[in-house]
Design a protein around this motif. Structure first.
Motif, short mmCIF file in Angstrom:
data_model
loop_
_atom_site.label_atom_id
_atom_site.label_comp_id
_atom_site.label_asym_id
_atom_site.label_seq_id
_atom_site.Cartn_x
_atom_site.Cartn_y
_atom_site.Cartn_z
N LYS A 119 17.63 4.60 0.10
CA LYS A 119 18.13 5.82 -0.54
C LYS A 119 17.05 6.89 -0.68
CE LYS A 119 20.15 3.71 -4.09
NZ LYS A 119 20.97 3.50 -5.32
N THR A 120 15.80 6.47 -0.87
CA THR A 120 14.72 7.45 -1.06
C THR A 120 14.11 7.92 0.26
OG1 THR A 120 13.14 5.63 -1.33
CG2 THR A 120 14.11 6.56 -3.34
N ARG A 121 14.50 7.30 1.38
CA ARG A 121 13.95 7.73 2.66
C ARG A 121 14.50 9.10 3.03
NH1 ARG A 121 14.66 3.16 6.18
NH2 ARG A 121 12.87 2.37 5.02
N ARG A 122 13.63 9.98 3.45
CA ARG A 122 14.03 11.38 3.70
C ARG A 122 14.88 11.54 4.95
NH1 ARG A 122 8.42 14.74 2.40
NH2 ARG A 122 8.30 14.18 0.17
N SER A 123 14.55 10.79 5.99
CA SER A 123 15.29 10.96 7.25
C SER A 123 15.87 9.63 7.71
CB SER A 123 14.37 11.52 8.34
OG SER A 123 13.34 10.60 8.63
N HIS A 124 17.06 9.72 8.28
CA HIS A 124 17.72 8.56 8.86
C HIS A 124 18.04 8.91 10.31
CE1 HIS A 124 17.96 7.06 4.83
NE2 HIS A 124 18.68 8.11 4.43
N PRO A 125 17.31 8.31 11.26
CA PRO A 125 17.41 8.74 12.66
C PRO A 125 18.77 8.51 13.27
CG PRO A 125 16.18 6.69 12.48
CD PRO A 125 16.40 7.17 11.09
N GLU A 126 19.16 9.45 14.14
CA GLU A 126 20.36 9.26 14.95
C GLU A 126 20.08 8.15 15.96
OE1 GLU A 126 23.19 10.77 14.55
OE2 GLU A 126 22.51 12.16 12.98
N MET A 127 21.14 7.66 16.61
CA MET A 127 20.97 6.54 17.53
C MET A 127 20.00 6.87 18.66
SD MET A 127 23.93 4.05 19.06
CE MET A 127 24.41 3.64 17.39
N GLY A 128 20.06 8.10 19.19
CA GLY A 128 19.14 8.50 20.25
C GLY A 128 17.70 8.47 19.79
N GLN A 129 17.45 8.95 18.57
CA GLN A 129 16.09 8.91 18.02
C GLN A 129 15.63 7.47 17.83
OE1 GLN A 129 17.36 11.67 14.66
NE2 GLN A 129 15.22 12.26 14.88
N ALA A 130 16.54 6.62 17.37
CA ALA A 130 16.19 5.21 17.16
C ALA A 130 15.80 4.55 18.48
CB ALA A 130 17.38 4.48 16.54
N PHE A 131 16.55 4.84 19.56
CA PHE A 131 16.22 4.29 20.87
C PHE A 131 14.82 4.72 21.30
CE2 PHE A 131 20.97 4.12 22.26
CZ PHE A 131 21.16 3.04 21.41
N ARG A 132 14.52 6.02 21.10
CA ARG A 132 13.21 6.53 21.52
C ARG A 132 12.08 5.91 20.71
NH1 ARG A 132 16.37 11.22 22.11
NH2 ARG A 132 15.91 11.93 19.99
N THR A 133 12.31 5.71 19.42
CA THR A 133 11.29 5.09 18.57
C THR A 133 11.04 3.65 18.99
OG1 THR A 133 11.96 6.49 16.71
CG2 THR A 133 10.64 4.55 16.19
N LEU A 134 12.12 2.93 19.29
CA LEU A 134 11.96 1.55 19.76
C LEU A 134 11.22 1.50 21.09
CD1 LEU A 134 15.49 0.07 18.92
CD2 LEU A 134 13.32 -0.49 17.80
N LEU A 135 11.52 2.44 21.97
CA LEU A 135 10.86 2.49 23.27
C LEU A 135 9.37 2.77 23.11
CD1 LEU A 135 11.53 2.22 26.27
CD2 LEU A 135 11.85 4.70 26.35
N CYS A 136 9.03 3.66 22.20
CA CYS A 136 7.62 3.99 21.95
C CYS A 136 6.87 2.79 21.36
CB CYS A 136 7.49 5.18 21.01
SG CYS A 136 8.00 6.75 21.74
N ASN A 137 7.61 1.92 20.67
CA ASN A 137 6.99 0.74 20.04
C ASN A 137 7.35 -0.55 20.78
OD1 ASN A 137 5.74 1.60 17.20
ND2 ASN A 137 7.58 2.83 17.54
N TRP A 138 7.53 -0.46 22.10
CA TRP A 138 7.98 -1.63 22.86
C TRP A 138 7.01 -2.80 22.78
CZ3 TRP A 138 5.10 -3.71 26.82
CH2 TRP A 138 4.06 -2.92 27.34
N GLN A 139 5.70 -2.51 22.66
CA GLN A 139 4.73 -3.61 22.58
C GLN A 139 4.93 -4.43 21.30
OE1 GLN A 139 1.35 -0.92 23.08
NE2 GLN A 139 0.76 -2.06 24.92
N VAL A 140 5.22 -3.73 20.20
CA VAL A 140 5.47 -4.42 18.94
C VAL A 140 6.74 -5.25 19.04
CG1 VAL A 140 5.93 -4.12 16.47
CG2 VAL A 140 4.29 -2.63 17.61
N VAL A 141 7.78 -4.70 19.67
CA VAL A 141 9.06 -5.42 19.80
C VAL A 141 8.88 -6.68 20.64
CG1 VAL A 141 11.40 -5.30 20.74
CG2 VAL A 141 10.47 -3.35 19.46
N ILE A 142 8.18 -6.56 21.77
CA ILE A 142 7.98 -7.73 22.65
C ILE A 142 7.12 -8.78 21.97
CG2 ILE A 142 6.99 -8.52 24.84
CD1 ILE A 142 9.62 -6.99 25.11
#
Length: 434
Positions: free
Chosen positions: A217-240
Motif C-alpha cells: 500500500k505504501t509503494r509509490r508505483s505499481h508497474p504495468e505488465m510491460g514494465q514488469a517484463f522489462r524489469t525481469l529481463l534486466c534482472n535475468w541473472q538474478v532470476v536464473i
C-alpha cells in the motif's frame, strides 16, 4: 500495551492461516496426482506396458509445471500491480477450475482420447495458477513479518504444504482400509480429489478476508505488465540464479513426498499402506524442520544454512538411497526419507526468505514466482518422471539420488553467486556514497 499486542498477534496468525489456505489446496491436489499415479494411468492413459502408462501419467503431471513460468510472469505481474489480496483470489479461482475438471472427467474407455486431453487441460490450469500462487503467498508472508522474523514467517508457506500432504496421506490410508484395491483403481481414487473441491468455497471465504500488506500500500508505483517484463529481463541473472537456488528444494520435496509412495510401492515393493505412512511421517518431519530452518536463518543468516544443507545433500543423497535400495523395508525407508526431510526442511526454511530478499521490490512476486516456477518446471516437476526413467535406464534403484545431488550442486553455486553479487552491490553503494 498488552491489549494492543494480543490482537496484533492474533491478526498475524489469522493472516498466515488465510493466505496459506490456497497453498494447501495446491499441494493437496499435486500430491494426490503423484500418489494415485498408477490409478490415474489405468483410468486415462492405458498403454501396452505399465512403464509406458506410468511415464505418460508423470509426463502430464510434469506438463503442469511447464505452465508455471507463464503463470509466474503473467499472474505474478498482475499481483504486483493490483495487490496481493486480489491476485491471490484470482489464482485460487483458476486452480479450483483445474481441480474440478480432473474430478469429473470420464475414463479413456468412456470417451477415448478426449479423456487424457481434458486431464492435460486440468493440469495446465493448475500449473498456470500455481506459478504465481506460491510466490504471492511467500511475498505476502515476508511483507507482514515482524522485524528479524522473516524466515520464520515465510516458512509457513511450505508448512501449509506439509499439512496438505498429511491430510492427503490420511485420506489415502483410510481409503486403503475401507475399499478393495479394484474399487480404488476404478473410482475410489477420485474421492480425495472431490474432498479438495469441497473445501474450495471455504478457502474462498478465507482469502476474501485477507488485508493488503502495508508495504504494498505504501509503494509509490505499481508497474504495468510491460514494465514488469522489462524489469525481469534486466534482472535475468538474478532470476536464473534464483531458479538454480530453488532447484534443490523443489527436487527434494517432490522426491520425498510426491514420488515417495510410487517409489515405495513399485520399486521397493512395499505395501501401499506402508508407503503412505512413511509419507505422512515425512510430512510431519518437514513441518517441524521448516520453521526451525527459517529461525536459524534469521539468527545465523541465510547463506550459512543454505551452504551447509547443499553440501550435506551432495554428500549423502545417493549413499542414503543406496542404503535403502540394498535393504528395502518400512523402517529403512522411513529413516532415509527422514534424513532427506531434515536437509530439505532446513534448506527451504532459509531459501524462501532469501529468494524474497534478492528480487527487485517492484516485481517481487513476479521475480520470485518466475525463479521458483522455472526450477519446478526444469527440476522438481519432472522428478517423478526423471526418477522412473533413471531407474529403468540404469537398473539402479538408488539412481534418483544422482538427480538430487545434481540439484544440490546447482543450488550451491547459485547461492555463492547471489551472495557474492549482493555483497558487491552493497560495497559499490557504500563507495558511491563515500
Amino acid at each position: 500495551m498488552q491489549t494492543t499486542a494480543t490482537p496484533t498477534a492474533r491478526s498475524k496468525v489469522g493472516a498466515i492461516f488465510r493466505v496459506t489456505s490456497g497453498n494447501f489446496l495446491e499441494q493437496f491436489d499435486f500430491f494426490l496426482f503423484g500418489f494415485y499415479a498408477t490409478y490415474i494411468a489405468h483410468t486415462f492413459f492405458p498403454a501396452s506396458s505399465e512403464f509406458a502408462s506410468l511415464m505418460m501419467t508423470f509426463a502430464v503431471f510434469g506438463a503442469g509445471f511447464l505452465m508455471r513460468p507463464i503463470g509466474a510472469v503473467m499472474l505474478g505481474a498482475y499481483i504486483d500491480k493490483v495487490g496481493r489480496r486480489k491476485g491471490l483470489i484470482v489464482t485460487l479461482s483458476i486452480m479450483a477450475v483445474g481441480t474440478f475438471l480432473i474430478v469429473v472427467i470420464p475414463s479413456y474407455q468412456s470417451i477415448g482420447l478426449l479423456s487424457p486431453l481434458l486431464v492435460l487441460i486440468g493440469r495446465l490450469l493448475q500449473g498456470f495458477s500455481a506459478g504465481a500462487e506460491l510466490g504471492g503467498v511467500s511475498v505476502y508472508l515476508a511483507e507482514i513479518a515482524t522485524l528479524g522474523r522473516k524466515g520464520f514467517y515465510t516458512s509457513w508457506q511450505s508448512g501449509s504444504q506439509q499439512v496438505a500432504i498429511m491430510i492427503a496421506a490420511v485420506l489415502g490410508f483410510a481409503l486403503n482400509n475401507m475399499l478393495e484395491e479394484s474399487a480404488i483403481r476404478d473410482w475410489g481414487w477420485r474421492i480425495p480429489f472431490l474432498v479438495g473441491c469441497m473445501i474450495v468455497p471455504f478457502i474462498f471465504i478465507l482469502r476474501r478476508r485477507l488485508e493488503e500488506t502495508e508495504e504494498f500500500k505504501t509503494r509509490r508505483s505499481h508497474p504495468e505488465m510491460g514494465q514488469a517484463f522489462r524489469t525481469l529481463l534486466c534482472n535475468w541473472q538474478v532470476v536464473i540464479a534464483g531458479m538454480l537456488m530453488v532447484a534443490m528444494t523443489t527436487t527434494a520435496f517432490y522426491l520425498i513426498t510426491v514420488y515417495a509412495p510410487t517409489f515405495g510401492k513399485k520399486v521397493l515393493m512395499l505395501s501401499a499402506s506402508d508407503s503412505l505412512l512413511v509419507t505422512l511421517l515425512v510430512a510431519i518431519s518437514n513441518f517441524i524442520w521448516l520453521p526451525i530452518g527459517g529461525m536459524l536463518s534469521d539468527r545465523l543468516g541465510r547463506k550459512p544454512v543454505l551452504i551447509a544443507m547443499t553440501l550435506l545433500a551432495m554428500a549423502t543423497s545417493y549413499p542414503a538411497l543406496r542404503l535403502l535400495a540394498g535393504a528395502p523395508s518400512f523402517s529403512m525407508m522411513l529413516g532415509v526419507l527422514l534424513w532427506l526431510s531434515f536437509i530439505y526442511g532446513l534448506y527451504n526454511g532459509a531459501m524462501v526468505p532469501a529468494l524474497t530478499e534478492i528480487m527487485p521490490g517492484e516485481v517481487r512476486v513476479a521475480g520470485f514466482s518466475l525463479a521458483y516456477s522455472l526450477a519446478t518446471a526444469v527440476f522438481g516437476g519432472f522428478t517423478p518422471a526423471m526418477s522412473t526413467g533413471l531407474i529403468q535406464l540404469t537398473g539402479d534403484k538408488a539412481s534418483p539420488g544422482y538427480w538430487m545431488s545434481f540439484a544440490a550442486v546447482c543450488a550451491f553455486f547459485a547461492t555463492l553467486y547471489l551472495y557474492r553479487r549482493s555483497t558487491g552491490q552493497l560495497q559499490s553503494a557504500r563507495n558511491s556514497v563515500g
